[in-house]
Design a protein around this motif. Structure first.
Motif, PDB file in Angstrom:
ATOM      1  N   PHE A 213       0.986  -1.017   0.160  1.00 34.76           N
ATOM      2  CA  PHE A 213       0.067   0.130  -0.252  1.00 34.76           C
ATOM      3  C   PHE A 213       0.981   1.511   0.068  1.00 34.76           C
ATOM      4  N   PRO A 214       0.831   2.168  -1.388  1.00 38.14           N
ATOM      5  CA  PRO A 214       2.096   3.363  -1.341  1.00 38.14           C
ATOM      6  C   PRO A 214       1.835   4.076   0.338  1.00 38.14           C
ATOM      7  N   VAL A 215       2.673   4.429   0.813  1.00 43.50           N
ATOM      8  CA  VAL A 215       2.883   5.828   1.871  1.00 43.50           C
ATOM      9  C   VAL A 215       4.404   6.440   1.109  1.00 43.50           C
ATOM     10  N   SER A 216       4.234   7.949   2.304  1.00 44.43           N
ATOM     11  CA  SER A 216       5.490   8.583   2.028  1.00 44.43           C
ATOM     12  C   SER A 216       6.532   7.138   3.035  1.00 44.43           C
ATOM     13  N   GLU A 217       7.374   8.118   2.892  1.00 46.14           N
ATOM     14  CA  GLU A 217       8.679   7.420   3.704  1.00 46.14           C
ATOM     15  C   GLU A 217       8.693   8.337   4.698  1.00 46.14           C
ATOM     16  N   ASP A 218       7.974   9.136   5.597  1.00 46.21           N
ATOM     17  CA  ASP A 218       7.982   9.817   6.526  1.00 46.21           C
ATOM     18  C   ASP A 218       7.259   8.191   7.537  1.00 46.21           C
ATOM     19  N   THR A 219       6.046   8.590   6.840  1.00 48.09           N
ATOM     20  CA  THR A 219       4.978   7.341   7.026  1.00 48.09           C
ATOM     21  C   THR A 219       5.621   5.146   8.544  1.00 48.09           C
ATOM     22  N   ALA A 220       5.908   5.232   5.933  1.00 46.33           N
ATOM     23  CA  ALA A 220       6.643   4.350   6.346  1.00 46.33           C
ATOM     24  C   ALA A 220       8.194   4.003   8.003  1.00 46.33           C
ATOM     25  N   ARG A 221       9.366   5.076   7.975  1.00 49.34           N
ATOM     26  CA  ARG A 221       9.790   5.216   8.684  1.00 49.34           C
ATOM     27  C   ARG A 221       9.465   5.493  10.204  1.00 49.34           C
ATOM     28  N   VAL A 222       8.048   5.723  10.249  1.00 47.58           N
ATOM     29  CA  VAL A 222       7.431   5.870  11.453  1.00 47.58           C
ATOM     30  C   VAL A 222       7.078   4.120  11.786  1.00 47.58           C
ATOM     31  N   VAL A 223       7.019   3.855  10.693  1.00 45.51           N
ATOM     32  CA  VAL A 223       5.989   1.930  11.335  1.00 45.51           C
ATOM     33  C   VAL A 223       7.522   1.904  11.585  1.00 45.51           C
ATOM     34  N   ALA A 224       8.521   1.575  10.420  1.00 46.02           N
ATOM     35  CA  ALA A 224       9.661   1.335  10.727  1.00 46.02           C
ATOM     36  C   ALA A 224      10.526   0.717  12.414  1.00 46.02           C
ATOM     37  N   GLU A 225      10.592   2.387  12.915  1.00 47.87           N
ATOM     38  CA  GLU A 225      11.157   2.664  14.648  1.00 47.87           C
ATOM     39  C   GLU A 225       9.991   1.697  15.157  1.00 47.87           C
ATOM     40  N   SER A 226       8.273   1.674  15.060  1.00 51.41           N
ATOM     41  CA  SER A 226       7.568   1.380  16.025  1.00 51.41           C
ATOM     42  C   SER A 226       7.897  -0.332  16.002  1.00 51.41           C
ATOM     43  N   ILE A 227       8.306  -1.089  14.935  1.00 51.61           N
ATOM     44  CA  ILE A 227       8.735  -2.156  14.919  1.00 51.61           C
ATOM     45  C   ILE A 227       9.914  -2.574  15.963  1.00 51.61           C
ATOM     46  N   ARG A 228      11.171  -1.759  15.218  1.00 52.42           N
ATOM     47  CA  ARG A 228      11.851  -1.911  16.327  1.00 52.42           C
ATOM     48  C   ARG A 228      12.059  -1.570  17.777  1.00 52.42           C
ATOM     49  N   ILE A 229      10.925  -0.488  17.963  1.00 50.43           N
ATOM     50  CA  ILE A 229      10.949  -0.409  19.981  1.00 50.43           C
ATOM     51  C   ILE A 229       9.586  -1.453  19.791  1.00 50.43           C
ATOM     52  N   HIS A 230       8.913  -1.900  19.414  1.00 46.36           N
ATOM     53  CA  HIS A 230       8.313  -3.209  19.929  1.00 46.36           C
ATOM     54  C   HIS A 230       9.599  -4.825  20.234  1.00 46.36           C
ATOM     55  N   GLU A 231      10.148  -5.202  18.956  1.00 48.39           N
ATOM     56  CA  GLU A 231      10.946  -6.208  19.121  1.00 48.39           C
ATOM     57  C   GLU A 231      11.401  -5.362  20.520  1.00 48.39           C
ATOM     58  N   ILE A 232      12.241  -4.221  20.893  1.00 50.97           N
ATOM     59  CA  ILE A 232      13.230  -4.444  21.788  1.00 50.97           C
ATOM     60  C   ILE A 232      12.502  -4.595  22.752  1.00 50.97           C
ATOM     61  N   THR A 233      11.645  -3.632  23.266  1.00 47.01           N
ATOM     62  CA  THR A 233       9.786  -4.167  24.211  1.00 47.01           C
ATOM     63  C   THR A 233       9.569  -5.075  24.774  1.00 47.01           C
ATOM     64  N   SER A 234      10.047  -6.749  23.900  1.00 49.78           N
ATOM     65  CA  SER A 234       9.407  -7.802  24.137  1.00 49.78           C
ATOM     66  C   SER A 234       7.567  -7.446  23.958  1.00 49.78           C
ATOM     67  N   GLY A 235       7.505  -5.853  22.600  1.00 56.79           N
ATOM     68  CA  GLY A 235       5.520  -6.124  22.708  1.00 56.79           C
ATOM     69  C   GLY A 235       5.351  -4.969  23.396  1.00 56.79           C
ATOM     70  N   ALA A 236       5.840  -4.531  24.017  1.00 61.33           N
ATOM     71  CA  ALA A 236       5.770  -3.514  25.204  1.00 61.33           C
ATOM     72  C   ALA A 236       4.742  -2.611  24.653  1.00 61.33           C
ATOM     73  N   PHE A 237       5.779  -2.015  23.642  1.00 63.87           N
ATOM     74  CA  PHE A 237       5.121  -1.388  22.657  1.00 63.87           C
ATOM     75  C   PHE A 237       4.438  -2.326  21.131  1.00 63.87           C
ATOM     76  N   ASN A 238       3.149  -1.428  21.233  1.00 60.77           N
ATOM     77  CA  ASN A 238       2.705  -2.138  19.820  1.00 60.77           C
ATOM     78  C   ASN A 238       1.911  -1.122  18.922  1.00 60.77           C
ATOM     79  N   VAL A 239       1.586  -1.506  17.746  1.00 60.57           N
ATOM     80  CA  VAL A 239       1.059  -0.018  17.379  1.00 60.57           C
ATOM     81  C   VAL A 239      -0.374  -0.531  16.345  1.00 60.57           C
ATOM     82  N   THR A 240      -0.557  -1.791  16.739  1.00 66.31           N
ATOM     83  CA  THR A 240      -1.293  -2.569  16.131  1.00 66.31           C
ATOM     84  C   THR A 240      -2.161  -2.577  17.110  1.00 66.31           C
TER      85      THR A 240
END
Length: 357
Positions: A110-137
């Motif tokens: 689904f096409p989005v700006s690089e900005d939105t994709a970048r924030v999602v990427a960082e969200s997934i990274r923090i999700h992994e570090i915090t063992s799921g405590a940060f979850n944008v879904t």
């Protein structure tokens, strides 16, 4: 390009400037300086204020005096860039990139700006570090409990409703490329409210630096990013607020240097329903508002986006698990938690150098 050169000046007295955030979390207070008995500084502070992302922004820069037309141009560009972040990532705007992605069925690329994709990427990274405590879904649960664009619930959600919402949650269903998002279930709903304001602060800080401005403090609600000095040759200082719903008072003053500082707390963003209190932080395991003694967490990091994500995660984890992880990762984190009728504090070794005596 505007070019501002720092001029040093004396400014020994502190005064507190309160950000007016209405019902939003007032997590930090900007501390600036005034001058008594000395000459006018060659630098001046200019302020830009407004509303965005459901809160207020308060931006100050120290520089040679700007003309009114220059100030107007900068203010207009600040507004434009914050509006762009809203149009990209807001769940309150039906036409935003994120809302259109959320409304779509399962989709690849689904096409989005690089900005939105970048924030999602960082969200997934923090999700992994915090063992799921940060979850944008967690959007379905955020909405179910009344902390999204939907209205507050009239009744406490049932176990069945919570289970149904949890079935639509899972970071494993979300992926990204540089400029696309994908999801493999129809009902996946992404909510970036726990990280987007920090990203907005980074966007404005980077814009100011592109103008050659080296001294600034950018505040979006409880998310701030600072660099350099104010017009009186004093580093920008921030006061962490005491956790109170009835007054604004200072717990600690910190000098963050060239960093971002983000505070998240449960003591302002909540509601009462049938004699129960529900805070806005959702536990991704139970699907319910988090139940622990942590009331406020402050994170200092070079990126406001990253600090925002970790502050949100630690509020979900609580003071024990959160502080353990913060120390393992050597993050600069300060927490206030409830102990009986009192409040206590705990912080990492990497946070202590920022305290002002």
């Amino acid at each position: 390009m505007l070019n501002f050169k720092a001029i040093y000046a004396m400014g020994p007295y502190l005064r507190i400037v309160h950000l007016k955030l209405g019902l939003q979390l007032l997590a930090v207070i900007i501390v600036s300086t005034s001058i008594l008995g000395c000459s006018e500084p060659k630098l001046t502070n200019s302020a830009f204020n407004g509303q965005t992302m459901g809160t207020f922004y308060d931006i100050k820069v120290a520089h040679f005096p700007l003309t009114k037309s220059e100030q107007s141009a900068i203010h207009a560009e600040i507004e434009r860039r914050l509006e762009l972040v809203n149009d990209q990532m807001s769940t309150y705007r039906s036409h935003s990139e994120l809302s259109r992605f959320n409304l779509s069925p399962a989709v690849n690329d689904f096409p989005v700006s690089e900005d939105t994709a970048r924030v999602v990427a960082e969200s997934i990274r923090i999700h992994e570090i915090t063992s799921g405590a940060f979850n944008v879904t967690l959007g379905p649960l955020v909405n179910l409990w009344g902390f999204g664009p939907d209205h507050l619930p009239q009744e406490k959600p049932t176990v069945g409703m919570i289970k149904a919402a949890l079935s639509r949650v899972g970071i494993e269903h979300l992926s990204h490329t540089k400029n696309t998002l994908s999801k493999n279930i129809d009902m996946l709903y992404v909510d970036l409210s726990g990280i987007a304001k920090g990203y907005g602060a980074d966007v404005i800080a980077e814009y100011l630096e592109s103008l050659g401005i080296k001294n600034y403090i950018v505040g979006l609600g409880g998310d701030l990013r600072a660099k350099g000095i104010n017009a009186n040759n004093v580093s920008w200082q921030i006061a962490i607020e005491k956790p109170s719903t009835t007054e604004h008072s200072v717990q600690h003053v910190v000098a963050v240097g060239n960093n971002a500082i983000v505070t998240s707390g449960s003591y302002r963003n909540y509601y009462d329903l049938n004699d129960e209190r529900f805070s806005h932080t959702i536990d991704p395991i139970t699907g319910k508002p988090a139940q622990h003694n942590l009331v406020s967490v402050t994170v200092i990091h070079s990126s406001a986006m990253t600090a925002d994500g970790f502050a949100t995660a630690f509020m979900a984890m609580g003071e024990v698990q959160g502080m353990t992880l913060a120390r393992q990762k050597k993050l600069a984190v300060y927490m206030i938690y409830k102990s009986g009728d009192d409040f206590k504090e705990v912080y990492t070794e990497t946070f202590s150098p920022f305290f002002q005596k």
